[in-house]
Scaffold this active site. Structure first.
Site, short mmCIF file in Angstrom:
data_model
loop_
_atom_site.label_atom_id
_atom_site.label_comp_id
_atom_site.label_asym_id
_atom_site.label_seq_id
_atom_site.Cartn_x
_atom_site.Cartn_y
_atom_site.Cartn_z
N ASP A 147 19.92 5.29 -29.50
CA ASP A 147 19.82 4.06 -30.42
C ASP A 147 21.00 3.15 -30.39
O ASP A 147 21.86 3.19 -31.15
CB ASP A 147 19.71 4.64 -31.82
CG ASP A 147 20.77 5.87 -32.02
OD1 ASP A 147 21.34 6.39 -30.98
OD2 ASP A 147 20.97 6.19 -33.22
N ASP B 68 44.36 -14.37 -39.26
CA ASP B 68 45.25 -14.88 -38.46
C ASP B 68 45.26 -13.74 -37.12
O ASP B 68 45.18 -14.15 -36.01
CB ASP B 68 46.76 -14.54 -39.03
CG ASP B 68 47.82 -14.63 -38.21
OD1 ASP B 68 47.76 -15.60 -37.14
OD2 ASP B 68 49.08 -14.15 -38.43
N HIS C 234 45.98 -22.93 -33.38
CA HIS C 234 45.99 -21.44 -33.97
C HIS C 234 45.52 -21.59 -35.44
O HIS C 234 44.50 -20.97 -36.14
CB HIS C 234 46.93 -20.80 -33.66
CG HIS C 234 47.40 -19.54 -34.31
ND1 HIS C 234 46.46 -18.46 -34.38
CD2 HIS C 234 48.20 -19.17 -35.07
CE1 HIS C 234 47.06 -17.54 -35.23
NE2 HIS C 234 48.00 -17.74 -35.83
N HIS D 105 50.12 -20.94 -42.56
CA HIS D 105 50.69 -19.34 -42.54
C HIS D 105 51.91 -19.39 -41.74
O HIS D 105 52.74 -18.33 -41.84
CB HIS D 105 49.40 -18.47 -42.15
CG HIS D 105 49.34 -18.47 -40.69
ND1 HIS D 105 48.28 -19.25 -40.17
CD2 HIS D 105 49.58 -17.53 -39.97
CE1 HIS D 105 48.02 -18.96 -38.80
NE2 HIS D 105 49.07 -17.83 -38.71
N GLU E 38 57.47 -18.95 -40.87
CA GLU E 38 57.92 -18.06 -40.06
C GLU E 38 58.52 -18.86 -38.77
O GLU E 38 59.74 -18.42 -38.19
CB GLU E 38 57.11 -17.00 -39.69
CG GLU E 38 57.56 -15.77 -38.91
CD GLU E 38 56.54 -15.05 -38.51
OE1 GLU E 38 55.25 -15.22 -38.68
OE2 GLU E 38 56.68 -13.99 -37.56
N ASP E 39 57.71 -19.79 -38.14
CA ASP E 39 58.22 -20.33 -37.04
C ASP E 39 58.69 -21.66 -37.08
O ASP E 39 59.14 -22.30 -35.87
CB ASP E 39 56.67 -20.58 -35.90
CG ASP E 39 56.00 -19.05 -35.79
OD1 ASP E 39 56.61 -18.30 -35.76
OD2 ASP E 39 54.78 -19.16 -35.35
MN MN Z 1 49.68 -16.77 -36.82
#
Ligand code: MN
Length: 731
Positions: free
Chosen positions: A271, A151, A60, A84, A88-89
């Protein structure tokens, strides 16, 4: 034949070597040490994590990095993309990122983490509100937004692996927040791709039906595109214009929008194909347009010149729709290579041009944004630019506890105080902005943290109306001033009535007990005593009028209340007034005097009232009525019996003189800049007196002519907005 469009497809087999190779391909001198370090760091921390697809998690951030490379972002952004999710993770601390990778990369990673924590409101609540939160959170470094877009792009590309419920939620959020952001930043490649992905998950039935229809006639259409491209190329070469011509079927989402807006089915959309012509310079763009329009029939009303008038996100192109070689409507966009890169990558093109040291690009607001030295300015200008799109007309400031308040552009600490609470506003004596004391008229900027200082003894003053910018604050101040004035009028009215009654040996208390007194209320059209004295104090009733009514019902006091005694003074004054009345018609007077049509009216020289000011009239001896503002000093000096109710005449269209004193820092050309600001508004200047003050300050006294109070306020706010100006007051 390739439409020259960025391909963001998910890549399951990306390696760090491949990422390095792509970075080097765009920038051979790039030092990729940090890149490898970021990869290894992220790989180490995500090692035991898997994506919903079952793939190792690291794929990812690597796809995010790949998208950033396609957008030609700088190395810190690409490293930020790889890292990134680690805060957070993976419970990596912000400090560790800062120590390992330095402030530049760390700030991007921390910015992304901050956005992940924002709780977006539900669909029912406003999109602008969500957008605002996003912008406030990341306005400090625009690269954060672009990493976040990359992301989101990869999350959308792999959305099929999550639950149906989550798909809809994510897709809606993307459509509400990320699509407008990409659009505002001019990153059209990302915008179109995200739109198509949103359609796929929000309206799968539409999406797959379109996909099927488009696939059905694919070979036929490809051939049509090929022939048309050749046809256009031929026409252009006849005039020796060298150009690259591309054609493709339009994005699903734009077809869907057309069907939706026109309420028609796929078959009725003509179109469906778009062609793009890329030429060397602007002159060739217009030459190209001429050739196209003379070779094919243009569809009226479809030509747009975004070269002369670029879109707010700096997009430039010529757009036209023509009847193509096979009698089908086709859309054609004509642009230069540079315009094309800006159209595809928008704000990101900035880094590309900076690194390649190419020509100065035209992304002016982006360049201003990039002045990292002045972060506060950056954020407010970014928001100014953003607001054009979503019609957000304000700035966003924080309370000391971190709440966000939206205020009108140019708002002051006083506006902020009233936004917090009316009582806070009414008692506001000053404020600290980002920890520093500022005056009440200080202009707040987006991102400021504002702490209001209050005092129990503070009272709102009329001058505050000149400071505040928000209607809420203005209304609250006016309400308070009105309340104060009401109290004052009540006291005055009570005193006037008491004084008058005393001459007849009675008082309010005695009269009030009589039943008949209540009848007087009806006749005077008031509800109670309070209202009666209020009108008396404000000059709407004269003492004489009230005494007459009381006299007509109170027979016992009739003897005492003889006509002559009642209001001799007022009568004689009134008579004098009538005899001095000039032959003037109603619209010649700025002010209407209660009950008297042709009366000479003069404005008090002391306060120069202008329409909109609360006013009161005074009967003068032999010189008609003089009008003063209710707050004028003279009001307290004049006897109550001479007060008369006056109101502004809406029919009067002449201008009123008003004096304005401006104190400024002494700077060259300041006088002409102030006068320009006044003239610019169509306001006359009758005279100007300039004086030097100590401490390098200047004082200017202007006599200007305004139509009404609101014009006066406009002029004052224009002058106040000037950087050099210290204060503006009515003199
Ligand atoms: Mn992410």
């Amino acid at each position: 034949m390739d439409y020259h469009r960025l391909d963001f497809s998910h890549e399951g087999d990306l390696t760090i070597e491949e990422i390095k190779r792509r970075v080097k391909a765009g920038n051979p001198d790039a030092n990729t040490d940090n890149l490898v370090k970021a990869f290894e760091f992220a790989h180490h921390h995500h090692i035991n994590q898997k994506r919903s697809s079952g793939e190792p998690y690291i794929i990812h951030p690597m796809n995010v990095a790949a998208t950033l490379i396609k957008l030609k972002m700088d190395l810190p952004s690409i490293c930020g993309g790889l890292l990134h999710d680690v805060v957070e993770d993976c419970d990596v601390s912000e400090e560790e990122i800062r120590e390992t990778f330095g402030d530049d990369i760390a700030n991007i990673v921390i910015g992304c983490t901050k956005i992940s924590k924002i709780k977006f409101k539900t669909k029912e609540e406003s999109q602008a509100e969500n957008f605002r939160k996003m912008v406030v959170a990341m306005a400090k470094d625009i690269r954060v937004i672009i990493v976040k877009l990359a992301d989101r792009m990869h999350n959308m590309l792999t959305l099929q692996y999550v639950s149906k419920e989550k798909q809809v939620k994510k897709a809606q959020e993307t459509l509400d927040i990320y699509v407008p952001l990409a659009s505002r930043l001019g990153i059209n490649s990302v915008k179109s791709e995200l739109e198509d992905l949103c359609l796929r998950f929000l309206h799968p039935e539409v999406y797959y039906r379109l996909a099927e229809k488009i696939a059905m006639k694919k070979s036929e259409r490809d051939q049509y595109i090929r022939e048309t491209v050749e046809n256009i190329e031929e026409k252009l070469s006849e005039y020796s214009v060298h150009a690259e011509v591309y054609g493709r079927s339009k994005h699903f989402y734009s077809i869907y929008k057309k069907m939706h807006n026109r309420g028609v089915d796929y078959e009725q959309i003509q179109d469906l194909l778009a062609f793009r012509i890329i030429v060397g310079n602007i002159t060739e763009c217009y030459k190209c347009l001429g050739i196209i329009h003379s070779s094919y029939t243009p569809v009226p009303g479809r030509f747009k010149d975004y070269i002369a008038i670029p879109k707010v996100n700096d997009y430039q192109s010529l757009h036209t729709t023509v009847i193509g070689p096979k009698a089908e409507r086709i859309e054609i966009q004509i642009r230069t290579q540079e315009m094309h890169e800006i159209a595809e990558t928008g704000v990101a093109a900035h880094w590309m041009y900076k690194e390649n040291k190419k020509s100065k690009n035209k992304l002016k607001w982006v360049e201003e944004l990039m002045e990292y030295n002045n972060e506060i300015q950056t954020s407010s200008e970014f928001m100014d630019a953003v607001k054009n799109d979503l019609e957000i007309s304000g700035i966003f400031v924080f309370t000391p506890t971190g709440d966000v308040k939206e205020l009108k552009y140019g708002a002051t600490p006083l506006d902020f105080a009233y936004a917090v609470h009316t009582d806070v506003g009414n008692k506001c004596v000053g404020a600290k902005v980002n920890g520093k004391m500022v005056p009440l008229k200080h202009r707040l900027k987006s991102g400021d943290t504002v702490e209001v200082l209050t005092s129990k003894t503070q009272e709102p003053s009329k001058d505050w109306l000149k400071i505040v910018k928000t209607s809420r604050a203005r209304t609250k101040i006016k309400q308070h001033l009105l309340k104060v004035e009401r109290e004052k009028n009540k006291t005055i009215g009570e005193q006037m009535l008491e004084k008058a009654l005393k001459t007849y040996g009675t008082n309010i208390k005695t009269l009030e007990k009589k039943k008949e007194f209540k009848k007087a209320y009806d006749q005077l059209n008031v509800k109670n005593l309070e209202e009666l004295v209020l009108h008396l104090g404000s000059g709407r009733f004269s003492v004489r009028q009230i005494l007459e009514h009381i006299a007509s019902i109170d027979t016992t006091s009739e003897d005492e209340l003889t006509k002559e005694n009642k209001n001799k003074e007022f009568d004689s004054l009134y008579k004098q007034l009538s005899s001095s009345a000039k032959k003037t018609s109603n619209k010649d007077n700025a002010v209407i005097v209660d009950g008297l049509d042709d009366i000479m009216v003069r404005m008090g020289k002391c306060c120069n009232p202008i329409p909109g000011d609360p006013i009161i009239g005074f009967i003068t001896r032999g010189r008609g009525v003089t009008v003063h503002t209710k707050v004028c000093q003279r009001v307290n000096e004049i006897e109550d019996t001479r007060k008369i109710f006056v109101e502004w005449n809406d029919d009067y269209s002449f201008r009123h003189p008003v004096s304005v004193r401006v104190i400024t820092h002494d700077r060259p050309g300041i006088l002409s800049r102030i006068t320009n600001n006044i003239h610019g508004h169509g306001t006359n200047i009758k005279s100007a007196i300039a004086k030097s003050l100590p401490d390098m300050k200047g004082s200017f006294l202007f006599e200007i002519e305004v139509k009404d109070y609101s014009e006066y306020l406009k002029v004052v706010s224009l002058i106040e907005a000037m950087e050099e100006v210290i204060s503006v007051n009515r003199a």
